[in-house]
Design an enzyme around this catalytic site. Sequence first.
Site, PDB file in Angstrom:
ATOM      1  N   CYS A  42     -16.961  12.851  32.705  1.00  0.00           N
ATOM      2  CA  CYS A  42     -16.865  12.076  31.471  1.00  0.00           C
ATOM      3  C   CYS A  42     -15.821  12.705  30.549  1.00  0.00           C
ATOM      4  O   CYS A  42     -15.634  13.924  30.534  1.00  0.00           O
ATOM      5  CB  CYS A  42     -18.221  12.019  30.770  1.00  0.00           C
ATOM      6  N   ASP A  44     -16.045  13.086  27.513  1.00  0.00           N
ATOM      7  CA  ASP A  44     -16.719  13.754  26.393  1.00  0.00           C
ATOM      8  C   ASP A  44     -16.214  15.195  26.252  1.00  0.00           C
ATOM      9  O   ASP A  44     -16.197  15.952  27.224  1.00  0.00           O
ATOM     10  CB  ASP A  44     -18.229  13.750  26.627  1.00  0.00           C
ATOM     11  N   ARG A  46     -17.488  17.729  25.089  1.00  0.00           N
ATOM     12  CA  ARG A  46     -18.502  18.784  25.230  1.00  0.00           C
ATOM     13  C   ARG A  46     -18.795  19.130  26.687  1.00  0.00           C
ATOM     14  O   ARG A  46     -19.659  19.983  26.955  1.00  0.00           O
ATOM     15  CB  ARG A  46     -19.795  18.356  24.533  1.00  0.00           C
ATOM     16  N   HIS A  98     -23.494  13.214  32.175  1.00  0.00           N
ATOM     17  CA  HIS A  98     -24.233  14.118  31.283  1.00  0.00           C
ATOM     18  C   HIS A  98     -25.229  13.327  30.445  1.00  0.00           C
ATOM     19  O   HIS A  98     -24.965  12.177  30.069  1.00  0.00           O
ATOM     20  CB  HIS A  98     -23.273  14.896  30.371  1.00  0.00           C
ATOM     21  N   CYS A 101     -24.827  10.677  27.080  1.00  0.00           N
ATOM     22  CA  CYS A 101     -23.500  10.073  27.226  1.00  0.00           C
ATOM     23  C   CYS A 101     -23.359   8.860  26.316  1.00  0.00           C
ATOM     24  O   CYS A 101     -24.131   7.894  26.410  1.00  0.00           O
ATOM     25  CB  CYS A 101     -23.278   9.663  28.680  1.00  0.00           C
TER      26      CYS A 101
END
Length: 221
Positions: A42, A44, A46, A98, A101
């Site tokens: 992803c 993302d 993080r 994750h 999400c």
Amino acid sequence: MKEYKQLLLANKAWAKERLELDEEYFNTLSKDQQPKFLWIGCADSRVPAEEITNAQPGEVFVHRNVANLVVHTDINLLSVLQYAVEVLHVRHIIVCGHYGCGGVKAAMGSSDLGLINKWLRNIKEVYDKHNYELKNISDEDARFKRLVELNVEEQVKNLAKTTIIQRSWKNFQLPHIHGWVFDMKSGLIKEVMEIEACSEIDPIFKYDFHTDEVITNSSIY
């Protein structure tokens, strides 16, 4: 100081630290990459692949997009996949989602989000496919987590449906495909699915290759 300047200063500090530990570090890094893993994760911020697996530069070839999707019309993803499999000869492909999400969460709702609606439609179809299971999960957070897992599973299956993977399976018996989910609250990765190389798939998605397409020299792996 402008925020982006901090990144440049941090880069200089990092480079200096690397050289102090190993004066040949960047000479080694600049040589051809030979990663064993392709990571489809992803976007993302993080969930950095190398950070959460404690991998070093050169060990993981990385592709990231919103909600770690493998879409059969995504030329970007398919180009990365082909390069990783046919040129870099990765031994494993990891699809890592994750919990928490944002893409999966948005797909569970009905808000009009503009262009990204088209992308999230892929996750909505995963939801629809597993509607019976999901609608019987009364707790919304538990349903959200389960959809994250199911989405990863579907993307792993989508990889196995590609000619890129099937041709490599036929020629070299690699790569193996793995589905993982990262939990930001614990820092741990959960294994949710694995497809070993050369596994049987639904015949409707299976391709037959001409004999002259088969490469017998598997020593490149």
